[in-house]
Design a protein around this motif. Structure first.
Motif, PDB file in Angstrom:
ATOM      1  N   VAL A 128       0.823  -1.217   0.000  1.00 17.14           N
ATOM      2  CA  VAL A 128       0.000   0.000   0.000  1.00 17.14           C
ATOM      3  C   VAL A 128       0.856   1.266   0.000  1.00 17.14           C
ATOM      4  CG1 VAL A 128      -1.769   1.302   1.229  1.00 17.14           C
ATOM      5  CG2 VAL A 128      -1.969  -1.190   1.014  1.00 17.14           C
ATOM      6  N   PRO A 129       1.754   1.476   0.978  1.00 25.00           N
ATOM      7  CA  PRO A 129       2.565   2.697   0.913  1.00 25.00           C
ATOM      8  C   PRO A 129       3.501   2.739  -0.290  1.00 25.00           C
ATOM      9  CG  PRO A 129       3.315   1.279   2.708  1.00 25.00           C
ATOM     10  CD  PRO A 129       2.022   0.727   2.215  1.00 25.00           C
ATOM     11  N   LEU A 130       3.959   1.577  -0.758  1.00 25.26           N
ATOM     12  CA  LEU A 130       4.851   1.573  -1.920  1.00 25.26           C
ATOM     13  C   LEU A 130       4.123   2.094  -3.160  1.00 25.26           C
ATOM     14  CD1 LEU A 130       6.790  -1.802  -1.452  1.00 25.26           C
ATOM     15  CD2 LEU A 130       7.285   0.474  -0.516  1.00 25.26           C
ATOM     16  N   LEU A 131       2.846   1.743  -3.297  1.00 27.02           N
ATOM     17  CA  LEU A 131       2.066   2.258  -4.415  1.00 27.02           C
ATOM     18  C   LEU A 131       1.832   3.761  -4.283  1.00 27.02           C
ATOM     19  CD1 LEU A 131      -0.574  -0.574  -4.960  1.00 27.02           C
ATOM     20  CD2 LEU A 131       1.502  -0.128  -6.271  1.00 27.02           C
ATOM     21  N   HIS A 132       1.716   4.260  -3.063  1.00 22.68           N
ATOM     22  CA  HIS A 132       1.566   5.704  -2.869  1.00 22.68           C
ATOM     23  C   HIS A 132       2.785   6.457  -3.397  1.00 22.68           C
ATOM     24  CE1 HIS A 132      -2.099   6.584  -0.400  1.00 22.68           C
ATOM     25  NE2 HIS A 132      -2.074   5.259  -0.306  1.00 22.68           N
TER      26      HIS A 132
END
Length: 206
Positions: A137-141
């Protein structure tokens, strides 16, 4: 030159061992330059765990590895994160490193870079898959492009043995007391992950 960064956090050395296997796989790709960096330990954690011989020995073994910086993330074409499970998700040390990179998010500095993860947990159902999935999730952000670990290239996943490996990430089972070291199949899949990320990064940025 394809630049591959392996930032990891490892309290007891299992992820450190996996990081070296990931690096070995990435180095198989022609033109790959691989850098391993460690996410800094919290002072309070170091103090609280200083009475555990296994922890102290593992930390001593990592002393010569440089501490991860935000400039390392900007340098890389591909980033493979080494993350032990803490209650089903990443540990606070890694979360702080990622959270503190808000400036990189704001500037889009990581957008289009290739990424993946490798994980450890104390037991088979101790959160390996949830840690990988929640980390995505944060990596996609940040705009990173996530690369998984497919079954076709990793038949070791199709087993009932107590080893790591999933379509989401390379992984290993450390045992509840940390006594188990990565299985050779775990290390094989970790190498393949390193090579796969480096190959994709080379295709996109080489």
């Amino acid at each position: 030159m394809t630049k591959i960064l392996i930032p990891y956090y490892s309290a007891y050395g299992h992820i450190h061992t996996m990081a070296k296997a990931v690096a070995e796989g990435a180095q198989e790709v022609e033109g790959a330059e691989v850098k391993i960096v460690r996410v800094a330990e919290f002072d309070e954690v170091q103090k609280a765990m200083s009475g555990q011989d296994a922890y102290v020995q593992a930390q001593d073994a990592q002393e010569d590895i440089p501490v991860a910086t935000h400039d390392d993330l900007k340098w890389a074409d591909g980033i493979i994160w080494g993350i032990p499970t803490r209650y089903g998700s990443m540990p606070a040390q890694m979360k702080q490193y990622i959270d503190s990179a808000g400036g990189l998010w704001m500037n889009g500095d990581l957008e289009g870079k290739v990424t993946s993860t490798f994980i450890s947990s104390g037991s088979i159902h101790g959160g390996q898959e949830t840690t990988a999935i929640t980390t995505i999730v944060p990596l996609l952000h940040f705009g990173l492009i996530y690369v998984g670990l497919p079954y076709g290239e990793n038949p070791e996943q199709l087993t009932t043995d107590a080893i790591g490996g999933s379509p989401y990430a390379a992984s290993t089972v450390a045992a509840p007391d940390g006594s188990s070291q990565p299985d050779e199949r775990d290390l094989t899949m970790a190498k393949r992950l390193g090579k796969r990320v480096a190959s994709v990064a080379k295709s996109l940025h080489g």
